[in-house]
Design an enzyme around this catalytic site. Structure first.
Site, mmCIF file in Angstrom:
data_model
loop_
_atom_site.group_PDB
_atom_site.id
_atom_site.type_symbol
_atom_site.label_atom_id
_atom_site.label_comp_id
_atom_site.label_asym_id
_atom_site.label_seq_id
_atom_site.Cartn_x
_atom_site.Cartn_y
_atom_site.Cartn_z
ATOM 1 N N ASP A 186 0.875 -1.163 0.000
ATOM 2 C CA ASP A 186 0.000 0.000 0.000
ATOM 3 C C ASP A 186 0.916 1.218 0.000
ATOM 4 O OD1 ASP A 186 -2.234 1.743 0.600
ATOM 5 O OD2 ASP A 186 -3.194 0.016 1.540
ATOM 6 N N ASP A 204 -3.066 4.773 -2.332
ATOM 7 C CA ASP A 204 -4.121 5.350 -1.500
ATOM 8 C C ASP A 204 -4.646 6.651 -2.125
ATOM 9 O OD1 ASP A 204 -5.348 5.018 1.224
ATOM 10 O OD2 ASP A 204 -4.514 7.024 1.519
ATOM 11 N N GLU A 261 -6.641 3.524 -5.716
ATOM 12 C CA GLU A 261 -7.893 3.660 -4.960
ATOM 13 C C GLU A 261 -8.595 4.914 -5.444
ATOM 14 O OE1 GLU A 261 -9.788 4.259 -0.502
ATOM 15 O OE2 GLU A 261 -7.967 5.282 -1.076
ATOM 16 N N HIS A 284 -11.261 -2.479 3.668
ATOM 17 C CA HIS A 284 -11.160 -2.075 5.075
ATOM 18 C C HIS A 284 -11.886 -0.764 5.376
ATOM 19 C CE1 HIS A 284 -8.215 0.159 2.886
ATOM 20 N NE2 HIS A 284 -7.975 0.925 3.925
ATOM 21 N N ASP A 285 -12.523 -0.174 4.378
ATOM 22 C CA ASP A 285 -13.233 1.091 4.595
ATOM 23 C C ASP A 285 -14.745 0.951 4.472
ATOM 24 O OD1 ASP A 285 -10.839 2.544 4.877
ATOM 25 O OD2 ASP A 285 -10.634 2.765 2.709
HETATM 26 C C1 GLC Z 1 -7.915 5.601 2.103
HETATM 27 C C2 GLC Z 1 -7.739 4.409 2.995
HETATM 28 C C3 GLC Z 1 -8.358 4.714 4.323
HETATM 29 C C4 GLC Z 1 -7.624 5.883 4.918
HETATM 30 C C5 GLC Z 1 -7.616 7.082 3.976
HETATM 31 C C6 GLC Z 1 -6.581 8.081 4.365
HETATM 32 O O1 GLC Z 1 -9.241 5.828 1.803
HETATM 33 O O2 GLC Z 1 -8.257 3.269 2.389
HETATM 34 O O3 GLC Z 1 -8.335 3.624 5.185
HETATM 35 O O4 GLC Z 1 -8.198 6.266 6.138
HETATM 36 O O5 GLC Z 1 -7.305 6.707 2.668
HETATM 37 O O6 GLC Z 1 -5.305 7.600 4.077
#
Ligand code: GLC
Length: 520
Positions: A99, A195, A258, A319-320
């Protein structure tokens, strides 16, 4: 199929490292723990692991606040543990995806410590400083600007104030971050999940976002405005292409972005001539209401919008977001799995999905997630989907010798990996079968998808390739259905015992039953 890049054929397994396997009894998962469970992943049949951040971090956002891009946080182990993990992963023919968190650092990162030390510090411009804030809102609620009293200027943080945004318009930032990518690529990692890729570049004039007419009380303050100027800016695509260029220096690696955007906007992230992200994450199934009509429309729109040559990908959870089994129920989640494994392209599954893991209700006083702490009670919390993996029925389910950092939950304890392994009715058995089938039948990965439609609440489509044709049927109606289909035989079914059943002119499907039929 052999000539497809590894990542096109892959089923990726996302590990949230805090919750996969603890090896030292501190109640938090770690790298040595992941290493211990690699054979489980081989047995499951996945191809690659994506591990959420493992870098040194004050853990304000559980690793998404990075204090050193080229290290390992002691909670997760040492660099030696990482090297061992990478070696063991590769020895088993698996791939490792890290990541990468480029939008922001931790406020403890030495770059930010320097940057905030004075207005004329050489690293001042590595972050985004302004004399006046605008109306931009943090994704975790409240203004995205924090006043730094010493220099009387505001810095931008799209997430927590402990996560200041880097200034990607500064070439020195770009060079330093690209070098961090090279550090891991040289070690041999197979790619990155980047990310919040769509947030990395902001409007250079810092214009206010327009109000969102659909905002309703009780929503995150982030929704008060439409993210016109602090997200998905045109300049992002050049930056993504440059990032991709860094990976290309090392051969066949994968760049996954993402990106939470509507389909048409999302497609731009493949880049001009496909020189952007290899896989802009497709979150359409995460957000889609689980009805046959909505799913067919969503899948059809995504496939139709793909640029020529772009490789599709699909995700049911991460995970979100709430887990699929909690979102749609365990029975429908089985049909969801069969649907997922019948779609073309790269798949990503979230640890525990293969067990049918459910969200765990976290009492308010045990909340860990800053998103919940900052805006309690409005559904922002992500702890429920981040709970420890249940490996067996022991006190801490084989996850840890100590007290797990989040509760395991009774429902998840009951469907642990150990008891699921030899139960033909388990979700795990279904996932293992679907993974096996996907390897054996390249038509599921790269064949065409045609005749996608809904009839009487049943999703239907056909996957085909030279000489092979599979009909996919997913019954999302509340009643049993008899679906007309050409002759063939069932090669996968949510009811595993139906495999091998001959089909003449119709199949009978119970509610939430789904099947893949090899047409003869
Ligand atoms: C992304 C991650 C999340 C995190 C955010 C800030 O959306 O998946 O878990 O809190 O970025 O880095």
């Amino acid at each position: 199929m052999q000539d497809l890049s590894w990542w096109k054929r892959a089923v990726v397994y996302q590990i949230y490292p805090r919750s996969f396997q603890d090896s030292n009894g501190d109640g938090i998962g770690d790298l040595a723990g992941i290493c211990r469970r690699l054979d489980y992943l081989v047995d499951l049949g996945v191809d690659a692991l994506w591990v959420s951040p493992i870098y040194p971090s004050p853990m304000a956002d559980f690793g998404y606040d990075v204090a050193d891009y080229c290290g390992i946080d002691p909670i997760f182990g040492t660099m030696q543990d990482f090297d061992d993990l990478l070696e063991e992963v590769h020895r088993r023919g698996l791939r490792l995806i890290l990541d990468f968190v480029p939008n922001h650092t931790s406020d403890q990162h030495p770059w930010f410590v320097e940057s905030r030390s004075s207005r004329d510090n050489p690293k001042r411009d590595w972050y985004i400083w302004r004399d006046q804030p605008n109306d931009w809102q943090s994704h975790f609620g409240g203004s995205a600007w924090e006043l730094d009293a010493a220099a009387r200027q505001y810095y931008l943080h799209e997430f927590l104030k402990e996560q200041p945004d880097l200034n990607w318009r500064n070439p020195a930032v770009k060079a330093a971050m690209f070098d961090a990518l090279r550090f891991w690529l040289r070690k041999g990692v197979d790619g990155f999940r980047v990310d919040v890729m769509w947030l990395m570049i902001k409007d250079d004039q810092f214009r206010d976002n327009p109000p969102n007419p659909a905002y309703a009380a009780g929503q995150s303050t982030r929704n008060k405005f439409l993210p016109v100027y602090d997200a998905d800016r045109p300049e992002i695509h050049e930056l993504v292409a440059e990032m991709r260029g860094v990976l290309d220096e090392f051969g066949d690696r994968v760049l996954i972005g993402e990106i939470y955007l509507p389909v048409q906007r999302l497609m731009h992230y493949y880049g001009q001539e496909l020189r952007g992200a290899n896989l802009p994450f497709n979150f359409q199934l995460l957000q889609c209401p689980w009805t046959a009509d909505d799913l067919v429309r969503t899948i059809g729109d995504y496939m139709a919008a793909l640029p020529e040559g772009a490789w599709p990908n699909w995700v049911l959870g991460n995970h979100d977001n709430p887990r699929i089994a909690s979102r749609i129920g365990v029975r429908k989640a089985r049909a969801g799995a069969l649907l997922l494994f019948s779609l073309p392209g790269t798949l990503t599954i979230y640890y525990g999905e293969e067990l049918g893991m459910q969200d765990v209700l976290i009492p308010p006083d045990e909340t860990q997630d800053p998103a919940e702490k900052r805006q309690p009670g409005i559904g922002m919390g992500r702890d429920p989907e981040r709970t420890p993996m249940p490996w067996d029925a022991s006190r801490s389910c084989g996850f840890s010798e100590g007290q797990p950092w989040l509760p395991i939950g009774d429902a998840n304890r009951a469907v642990n990996a150990g008891s699921s392994r030899n139960d033909p009715g388990s979700m795990l058995s279904l996932y293992r079968r679907l993974l096996q089938l996907r390897r054996a039948e390249p038509v599921l990965v790269s064949g065409t998808l045609a005749n996608l439609h809904v009839a009487d609440g049943v999703i239907q489509f056909v996957r085909s390739d030279a000489g092979k044709e599979f009909a996919i049927l997913v019954n999302l109606a509340d009643e049993a259905r008899r679906v007309a289909v050409e002759a063939g035989s069932i090669i996968a079914c949510t009811e595993l015992s139906r495999e091998g059943e001959a089909v003449r002119e119709a199949v009978h499907l119970m509610p939430a039953e789904a099947a893949i039929i090899a047409l003869s």
